[in-house]
Design an enzyme around this catalytic site. Structure first.
Site, PDB file in Angstrom:
ATOM      1  N   ARG A  51       0.834  -1.201   0.000  1.00 27.77           N
ATOM      2  CA  ARG A  51       0.000   0.000   0.000  1.00 27.77           C
ATOM      3  C   ARG A  51       0.873   1.256   0.000  1.00 27.77           C
ATOM      4  NH1 ARG A  51      -1.574   1.643   4.797  1.00 27.77           N
ATOM      5  NH2 ARG A  51      -2.376  -0.376   5.455  1.00 27.77           N
ATOM      6  N   TYR A 103     -17.097  18.060 -12.930  1.00 29.41           N
ATOM      7  CA  TYR A 103     -17.551  16.676 -13.120  1.00 29.41           C
ATOM      8  C   TYR A 103     -18.566  16.295 -12.026  1.00 29.41           C
ATOM      9  CZ  TYR A 103     -17.315  11.583 -13.217  1.00 29.41           C
ATOM     10  OH  TYR A 103     -17.639  10.255 -13.255  1.00 29.41           O
ATOM     11  N   ASP A 175      -8.244  19.496 -13.014  1.00 31.57           N
ATOM     12  CA  ASP A 175      -8.624  18.182 -13.542  1.00 31.57           C
ATOM     13  C   ASP A 175      -8.260  18.198 -15.025  1.00 31.57           C
ATOM     14  OD1 ASP A 175      -9.970  16.003 -14.704  1.00 31.57           O
ATOM     15  OD2 ASP A 175     -11.582  16.052 -13.213  1.00 31.57           O
ATOM     16  N   LYS A 200     -10.044   7.288 -18.486  1.00 23.61           N
ATOM     17  CA  LYS A 200     -10.425   7.818 -19.801  1.00 23.61           C
ATOM     18  C   LYS A 200      -9.243   7.743 -20.772  1.00 23.61           C
ATOM     19  CE  LYS A 200     -14.105   8.638 -17.353  1.00 23.61           C
ATOM     20  NZ  LYS A 200     -14.318   9.891 -16.634  1.00 23.61           N
TER      21      LYS A 200
HETATM   22  C1  LIG Z   1     -14.678  10.232 -15.277  1.00 23.31           C
HETATM   23  C2  LIG Z   1     -14.189  11.530 -14.706  1.00 23.31           C
HETATM   24  C3  LIG Z   1     -13.840  11.651 -13.355  1.00 23.31           C
HETATM   25  C4  LIG Z   1     -14.009  10.506 -12.365  1.00 23.31           C
HETATM   26  O1  LIG Z   1     -13.126   9.469 -12.614  1.00 23.31           O
HETATM   27  P1  LIG Z   1     -13.445   7.907 -12.261  1.00 23.31           P
HETATM   28  O2  LIG Z   1     -12.240   7.224 -12.804  1.00 23.31           O
HETATM   29  O3  LIG Z   1     -14.716   7.558 -12.961  1.00 23.31           O
HETATM   30  O4  LIG Z   1     -13.569   7.821 -10.787  1.00 23.31           O
HETATM   31  C5  LIG Z   1     -13.352  12.867 -12.929  1.00 23.31           C
HETATM   32  N1  LIG Z   1     -13.209  13.917 -13.756  1.00 23.31           N
HETATM   33  C6  LIG Z   1     -13.553  13.848 -15.055  1.00 23.31           C
HETATM   34  C7  LIG Z   1     -13.399  15.043 -15.932  1.00 23.31           C
HETATM   35  C8  LIG Z   1     -14.053  12.653 -15.584  1.00 23.31           C
HETATM   36  O5  LIG Z   1     -14.405  12.597 -16.873  1.00 23.31           O
END
Ligand SMILES: *Cc1c(COP(=O)(O)O)cnc(C)c1O
Length: 386
Positions: A51, A103, A175, A200
């Site tokens: 961890r 988000y 982000d 993504k």
């Molecule tokens: C999908 C997404 C998240 C969250 O991520 P997860 O991997 O689904 O927890 C956060 N910010 C943006 C812009 C996203 O598209």
């Protein structure tokens, strides 16, 4: 040539290809071990318990730190684990300002979780510097940016927001999911910390969930490391390996998918049925100038309006190529209907206030042949008009 002289196209390969000194295997091992033997009673080795760190995850964490021009990188089980860990650097009584187009999961986190611990927030339109100035309180510690935003692709000027935030003694968290470091480097533009849903584009194949954090300086890095270990939402070794496999092709995927998205956006602008196209790579888009100044392209996600929910229902039924689902950023094209999917929890006014109209479709453009993607939309549009 120093390591930093390499372009991202080289770095995505070099940072994820680390020959093993003993065996010569060119890829990092998937080190399936929760604990590490200590050879000496008084001197412990680099790793002790997985961890706290392990050889597979370490390579990934160094890779993302190098790609984002940060000092330290951290891998988490999901994007939300990364974002919540980053925001828990805040203390009880602190305040955070967020883009109102944040988000949905981040919206839920600040509204329903952080409030329980006495961390308050204000949503603002970060495109309007006067609104941002007004939102600062004495206890504001972080301004949270997401650009371009989901699903209307609104662009925030990271340099400008960073200047204002720093003048108020606040840090900037960005982000960078929609752009990835090969298209945009928020730390170079003034941000202090970057978060990713690596689920993504970074992973890129709709196969794993993962999150990443990169800090600009060592001090913030130490805080994140402490919280990563304390809260424990770390990324497993197999998924760390798959994420590195995805990162190897990140530069080529982002370039080709951005080209496809631009071509599709330009084509959509010409279609009678389409009343609006949101894509910051289009010269006519409100975000074009800022986007061009801080990112290499408009990215691979766009959205467009075809007038009504009924039209979208028909479109989804007629399209043959894109997958109809939530998520984005994969080799395959994905379309989604934000009012019923990512933004279903918002009421009509909240949605319309954010430009999420009833005829809005989000399109994450994949690596298929662009002529096939256009022809597919064309045949579907013809059926809708009948
Ligand atoms: C999908 C997404 C998240 C969250 O991520 P997860 O991997 O689904 O927890 C956060 N910010 C943006 C812009 C996203 O598209």
């Amino acid at each position: 040539m120093t390591k930093d002289a390499f372009s991202d196209w080289t770095k995505v390969i070099k940072t994820t290809t680390k020959p093993d000194k003993e065996s010569g295997a060119i890829n990092p091992a998937i080190q399936l071990s929760s604990t590490f033997e200590q050879r000496d009673f008084d001197h412990f080795g680099h790793w002790d318990y997985a961890r706290s760190g392990n050889p597979t995850r370490d390579v990934l964490e160094e890779s993302i730190a190098e790609l984002e021009h940060g000092t330290r990188g951290f891998a988490f089980a999901t994007g939300m684990a990364a974002i919540s860990t980053a925001l828990l650097t805040l203390n009880q009584g602190d305040h955070v300002i967020l883009t109102k187009n944040v988000y949905g999961g981040t919206f839920r986190l600040v509204e329903e979780v952080l409030t329980k611990y006495g961390i308050s927030h204000t949503f603002v339109d970060l495109g309007n510097p006067a609104d941002l100035e007004e939102a600062f309180q004495d206890n504001t510690k972080v301004v949270y940016v997401e650009t371009p935003s989901n699903p209307t692709l609104q662009v925030t000027d990271i340099r400008l927001v960073a200047k204002i935030a720093h003048d108020h003694g606040a840090l900037v968290f960005a982000d960078n999911t929609f752009m990835t470091p090969v298209l945009q480097k928020p730390l170079d533009l003034g941000a202090d910390l970057v978060v990713h849903s690596a689920t993504k584009f970074l992973a890129g194949h709709s196969d794993i969930l993962a999150g990443l954090v990169v800090t600009k300086d060592e001090d913030l890095g130490k805080q994140i490391y402490f919280l990563q270990n304390a809260m424990g939402a770390t990324l497993g070794v197999s998924d760390s390996w798959l994420l590195m496999r995805g990162i190897k092709t990140l530069a080529v995927r982002m370039e080709k998918e951005s080209q496809n998205a631009l071509e599709l956006a330009q084509w959509l602008e010409q279609q009678e049925l389409v009343t609006k196209v949101n894509y910051p790579g289009l010269e006519a888009d409100a975000g074009y100038a800022v986007q061009s100044s801080q990112a290499k392209s408009g990215g691979a996600v766009l959205s467009f309006d075809i007038g009504s929910e009924d039209n979208v229902r028909q479109l989804v039924a007629e399209l043959k190529i894109p997958i109809f689902s939530v998520s984005l950023g994969a080799v395959e094209s994905i379309i989604s209907y934000p009012p019923k999917m990512s933004h279903a929890e918002m009421n009509v006014e909240e949605r319309h206030d954010r430009g999420i109209t009833d005829g809005l479709v989000r399109y994450s453009v994949g690596l298929e042949d662009i002529n096939d993607l256009k022809a597919d939309l064309h045949q579907a549009f013809l059926k809708i008009k009948e």
